[in-house]
Design a protein around this motif. Structure first.
Motif, PDB file in Angstrom:
ATOM      1  N   GLU A 122      41.255  29.767  36.923  1.00 25.27           N
ATOM      2  CA  GLU A 122      42.611  30.113  36.505  1.00 25.27           C
ATOM      3  C   GLU A 122      43.076  31.469  37.029  1.00 25.27           C
ATOM      4  N   LEU A 123      42.206  32.452  37.086  1.00 23.86           N
ATOM      5  CA  LEU A 123      42.579  33.808  37.480  1.00 23.86           C
ATOM      6  C   LEU A 123      41.988  34.140  38.840  1.00 23.86           C
ATOM      7  N   ASP A 124      42.229  35.366  39.295  1.00 22.00           N
ATOM      8  CA  ASP A 124      41.850  35.716  40.663  1.00 22.00           C
ATOM      9  C   ASP A 124      40.361  35.971  40.838  1.00 22.00           C
ATOM     10  N   SER A 125      39.624  36.143  39.750  1.00 23.67           N
ATOM     11  CA  SER A 125      38.195  36.443  39.911  1.00 23.67           C
ATOM     12  C   SER A 125      37.422  36.201  38.624  1.00 23.67           C
ATOM     13  N   TYR A 126      36.130  36.173  38.780  1.00 22.21           N
ATOM     14  CA  TYR A 126      35.168  36.106  37.675  1.00 22.21           C
ATOM     15  C   TYR A 126      35.407  37.268  36.725  1.00 22.21           C
ATOM     16  N   ALA A 127      35.550  38.480  37.273  1.00 26.96           N
ATOM     17  CA  ALA A 127      35.760  39.661  36.438  1.00 26.96           C
ATOM     18  C   ALA A 127      37.039  39.523  35.627  1.00 26.96           C
ATOM     19  N   SER A 128      38.107  39.091  36.249  1.00 25.77           N
ATOM     20  CA  SER A 128      39.393  38.974  35.552  1.00 25.77           C
ATOM     21  C   SER A 128      39.311  37.985  34.399  1.00 25.77           C
ATOM     22  N   HIS A 129      38.514  36.939  34.555  1.00 28.26           N
ATOM     23  CA  HIS A 129      38.354  35.940  33.497  1.00 28.26           C
ATOM     24  C   HIS A 129      37.829  36.589  32.224  1.00 28.26           C
ATOM     25  N   PHE A 130      36.744  37.351  32.333  1.00 32.92           N
ATOM     26  CA  PHE A 130      36.144  37.946  31.145  1.00 32.92           C
ATOM     27  C   PHE A 130      36.916  39.164  30.655  1.00 32.92           C
ATOM     28  N   ILE A 131      37.567  39.870  31.555  1.00 31.91           N
ATOM     29  CA  ILE A 131      38.417  40.992  31.146  1.00 31.91           C
ATOM     30  C   ILE A 131      39.584  40.490  30.303  1.00 31.91           C
ATOM     31  N   ALA A 132      40.217  39.401  30.736  1.00 28.43           N
ATOM     32  CA  ALA A 132      41.366  38.859  29.998  1.00 28.43           C
ATOM     33  C   ALA A 132      40.956  38.409  28.604  1.00 28.43           C
ATOM     34  N   GLU A 133      39.821  37.768  28.503  1.00 25.50           N
ATOM     35  CA  GLU A 133      39.333  37.286  27.213  1.00 25.50           C
ATOM     36  C   GLU A 133      39.110  38.452  26.250  1.00 25.50           C
ATOM     37  N   PHE A 134      38.464  39.503  26.728  1.00 25.22           N
ATOM     38  CA  PHE A 134      38.165  40.655  25.881  1.00 25.22           C
ATOM     39  C   PHE A 134      39.435  41.443  25.565  1.00 25.22           C
ATOM     40  N   SER A 135      40.335  41.544  26.532  1.00 23.22           N
ATOM     41  CA  SER A 135      41.574  42.301  26.327  1.00 23.22           C
ATOM     42  C   SER A 135      42.431  41.683  25.238  1.00 23.22           C
ATOM     43  N   ARG A 136      42.433  40.363  25.144  1.00 17.95           N
ATOM     44  CA  ARG A 136      43.181  39.709  24.063  1.00 17.95           C
ATOM     45  C   ARG A 136      42.616  40.101  22.706  1.00 17.95           C
ATOM     46  N   ALA A 137      41.301  40.218  22.631  1.00 19.61           N
ATOM     47  CA  ALA A 137      40.686  40.631  21.370  1.00 19.61           C
ATOM     48  C   ALA A 137      41.044  42.075  21.037  1.00 19.61           C
ATOM     49  N   LEU A 138      41.064  42.948  22.047  1.00 23.60           N
ATOM     50  CA  LEU A 138      41.444  44.336  21.802  1.00 23.60           C
ATOM     51  C   LEU A 138      42.877  44.415  21.282  1.00 23.60           C
ATOM     52  N   ASP A 139      43.774  43.636  21.848  1.00 21.02           N
ATOM     53  CA  ASP A 139      45.158  43.619  21.372  1.00 21.02           C
ATOM     54  C   ASP A 139      45.214  43.202  19.907  1.00 21.02           C
ATOM     55  N   GLN A 152      25.713  30.990  41.905  1.00 20.48           N
ATOM     56  CA  GLN A 152      24.529  31.677  42.445  1.00 20.48           C
ATOM     57  C   GLN A 152      24.784  32.159  43.875  1.00 20.48           C
ATOM     58  N   ALA A 153      25.652  31.470  44.592  1.00 22.57           N
ATOM     59  CA  ALA A 153      25.930  31.836  45.981  1.00 22.57           C
ATOM     60  C   ALA A 153      26.593  33.192  46.094  1.00 22.57           C
ATOM     61  N   TYR A 154      27.115  33.712  44.967  1.00 18.65           N
ATOM     62  CA  TYR A 154      27.839  34.984  44.996  1.00 18.65           C
ATOM     63  C   TYR A 154      27.021  36.158  44.455  1.00 18.65           C
ATOM     64  N   ILE A 155      25.757  35.916  44.134  1.00 19.58           N
ATOM     65  CA  ILE A 155      24.919  37.014  43.650  1.00 19.58           C
ATOM     66  C   ILE A 155      24.840  38.112  44.716  1.00 19.58           C
ATOM     67  N   GLY A 156      25.030  39.341  44.253  1.00 20.12           N
ATOM     68  CA  GLY A 156      25.030  40.478  45.163  1.00 20.12           C
ATOM     69  C   GLY A 156      26.413  40.929  45.565  1.00 20.12           C
ATOM     70  N   ARG A 157      27.435  40.118  45.277  1.00 22.46           N
ATOM     71  CA  ARG A 157      28.804  40.505  45.606  1.00 22.46           C
ATOM     72  C   ARG A 157      29.461  41.165  44.393  1.00 22.46           C
ATOM     73  N   PRO A 158      30.540  41.905  44.612  1.00 19.27           N
ATOM     74  CA  PRO A 158      31.226  42.527  43.470  1.00 19.27           C
ATOM     75  C   PRO A 158      31.751  41.457  42.516  1.00 19.27           C
ATOM     76  N   LEU A 159      31.742  41.775  41.227  1.00 15.58           N
ATOM     77  CA  LEU A 159      32.244  40.835  40.234  1.00 15.58           C
ATOM     78  C   LEU A 159      33.699  40.452  40.511  1.00 15.58           C
ATOM     79  N   SER A 160      34.430  41.381  41.117  1.00 15.65           N
ATOM     80  CA  SER A 160      35.832  41.120  41.436  1.00 15.65           C
ATOM     81  C   SER A 160      35.991  40.171  42.623  1.00 15.65           C
ATOM     82  N   ALA A 161      34.899  39.874  43.342  1.00 17.43           N
ATOM     83  CA  ALA A 161      34.962  38.984  44.501  1.00 17.43           C
ATOM     84  C   ALA A 161      34.330  37.628  44.211  1.00 17.43           C
ATOM     85  N   VAL A 162      33.964  37.384  42.954  1.00 19.24           N
ATOM     86  CA  VAL A 162      33.371  36.111  42.547  1.00 19.24           C
ATOM     87  C   VAL A 162      34.478  35.254  41.944  1.00 19.24           C
TER      88      VAL A 162
END
Length: 573
Positions: free
Chosen positions: A105-122, A89-99
């Motif tokens: 495990e990864l560099d950001s909140y965004a990267s976590h969900f991108i990696a999960e979805f990208s594996r499915a696309l592959d 909650q402390a990061y609300i209002g910040r870019p997803l890439s900065a959470v």
């Protein structure tokens, strides 16, 4: 499947071809975009699949086409999805890439969900040219477009205001127009978007933030920037910047006052561009869950969940076989998954046969292969009901499953002259290990299917003949069981056993085996099946009887039904 549904991707490709303004460039761009604000669900997948299939259709028609996928990871975190650490909650209002990554495990909140979805696309065979807005905006790639929007802020306000409901604002439109800026800075001190632009002059944006910061940000060419355009302006800007040829959009975006129609005006009036060709896609829901799925709300099914139970080609079929505007629900319940495999196998046989309907053949082709290569598919698509029942009964033993399948694929010695071999035409594997590999990925889906069965739906086969249920049967039913047992060896295939178990009750009624299923016949069949289930697995219902019998083998089926005191055990289940 209607011809219209089967050819929707080709129809859209043809419409694009017929518009010279859309095919003027050397490369046709089919775009999609997702904000990784939480788990990226099966509803989001529809936008990506739609763009993918249209790009594929354009390539097959001889065009150079790319599927450009934008990760909108420079969007703000609006709320923390259910199930994630509340400290985010402390990061609300910040870019997803900065959470921070919730898994650490990864560099950001965004990267976590991108990696999960990208594996499915592959896994689905969907190759995209991915761009991340968290890189493009800060790098200054869009600075000249930002300046253009700021220069045209009054005209942009007028377009937006024309779509707004009157009476919702406490300030007059003229006053709001003077204060309007279509650019939202991220504060260079606290990192949040709790900012307000206070002025724009030359190539500098002045802003203030609720944290107390007052700053000036350059949007000159090459300057690093912290902020992004307002959504509808941003969409129009990217159409012009990327020269997008096609992009699908949801029903809400295509509403008369929705984002697509507003951005279509802005791309022309602000950027001198042309809106892409589009189509409406409707919602995809989960069976038993009401309303539209939302990643930011949490709890939505992600593609990986479905791919655990459904082969990639069949997942593609769920989306390809329907017009994008048709909504549908994905049901991952045990019986629904079985039915889906049955439907797919019937469709694949029909669409792959000589003289198949061209629309069906086109859809099948788009499911099993792309212009980049084949989609992962089972080389030997044995009945999922057989695999699932075998996985359930053997508690997931792949060696025993291979034995059961091999027995199903090879005709029993006594049945060779009387029952045709049903199943794929691929040569039988020389070993269990080879057969197991031929059965994947369907086998892995069947194993996962069996693991998720509720306890009350698991099948427990008796270890030996139980005289109790036998003594409860009346004379005619015992005679019917005896008739079935005598016919088992000569009908030991899936089709043969199906014919046999349905025919015995008809014969006991004095009717021919091919008699019509009258209410009287159906009632007799139900009672007969119930008796067989009680003898085999001490239950009133269970897997389809032919599949169950094949799963446990001829000898064990005979022993449980014929009243033997012990079981011969070539390989016990």
């Amino acid at each position: 499947m209607t011809e219209q549904a089967g050819n929707w991707m080709d129809r859209l490709a043809l419409e694009i071809e017929e518009d010279p303004a859309r095919i003027a460039g050397e490369t046709l761009v089919c775009a999609s975009g997702i904000s990784p604000s939480g788990p990226i669900h099966l509803g989001n997948l529809r936008e990506v699949v739609t763009a993918h299939l249209v790009a594929e259709a354009l390539r097959r028609r001889g065009h150079r086409a790319v599927h450009l996928h934008s990760w909108d990871d420079y969007d703000r975190l609006r709320k923390v999805p259910a199930g994630l650490d509340p400290s985010l909650q402390a990061y609300i209002g910040r870019p997803l890439s900065a959470v921070p990554d919730p898994a650490g495990e990864l560099d950001s909140y965004a990267s976590h969900f991108i990696a999960e979805f990208s594996r499915a696309l592959d896994a689905l065979g969907i190759q995209v040219q991915a761009v991340r807005q968290s890189e493009r905006y800060p790098r200054g790639d869009y600075n000249r477009h930002i300046r253009r929007a700021l220069d045209e802020r009054g005209a942009i306000f007028d377009v937006l205001a024309a779509q707004q409901t009157a009476g919702l604002h406490d300030r007059p439109a003229k006053e709001r127009r003077l204060a309007y800026y279509p650019f939202q800075p991220y504060c260079e001190a606290c990192g949040a978007d709790s900012t307000q632009v206070t002025g724009y002059s030359g190539e500098a944006v002045s802003y203030s933030c609720r944290c107390g910061q007052r700053g000036v940000m350059s949007v000159a060419d090459g300057a690093r920037t912290s902020g992004k355009l307002a959504w509808k302006v941003d969409w129009a800007m990217r159409w012009a910047h990327e020269q997008v040829t096609f992009e699908a959009a949801g029903e809400d975006h295509h509403a008369p006052a929705g984002s697509f129609n507003v951005s279509r005006q802005l791309v022309r009036s602000v950027y001198g561009g042309v809106a892409p060709r589009s189509t409406v896609y409707s919602f995809v829901t989960m069976a038993g869950v009401s309303g539209k799925m939302s990643g930011s709300a949490g709890g939505a099914a992600v593609p990986a969940t479905a791919l655990g139970l459904i082969e990639p080609a069949i997942m593609r079929w769920l989306y390809a076989r329907r017009l994008p505007a048709q909504s549908f629900a994905i049901d991952l319940g045990p019986q629904a998954v079985q039915r889906l495999y049955d439907e797919w196998d019937q469709f694949a046989r029909r669409a792959g046969a000589s003289g198949a309907d061209p629309a069906d053949a086109r859809v099948l082709g788009s499911c099993v292969a792309t212009t980049d290569g084949e989609v992962a598919a089972t080389r030997r698509p044995v009945s999922f009901r057989l695999l699932g029942s075998a996985a359930d009964i053997t508690q997931g033993s792949t060696e025993q499953i291979a034995r059961i399948v091999a027995e199903h694929l090879a005709p029993h010695p006594q049945a060779a002259s009387s029952a045709p071999l049903a199943g794929p035409s691929a040569p039988l594997a020389a070993s269990s290990a080879e057969l197991i590999e031929q059965l994947r990925p369907r086998l892995d889906c069947a194993l996962a299917w069996a693991r998720q069965l509720p306890a009350g739906q698991r099948t427990v086969v008796r270890g030996s003949f139980d005289p109790g249920p036998w003594q409860q049967l009346d004379g005619p039913t015992r005679d019917a069981v005896g008739m079935l047992v005598r016919g088992l060896a000569g009908a030991w295939t899936l089709d043969g056993l199906t014919t046999l178990v349905y025919a015995v009750p008809k014969l006991m009624l004095g009717q021919p085996a091919d008699a019509a299923p009258t209410p009287e016949v159906k009632a007799a069949q139900r009672e007969f099946f119930r008796a067989l289930y009680r003898l085999i697995c001490d239950a009133d219902t269970g897997p389809r009887l032919p599949t169950l019998m094949l799963s446990i083998g001829l000898d064990r089926t005979t022993a449980l039904l014929a009243g033997a005191d012990s079981l011969p055990s070539p390989v016990p289940c």
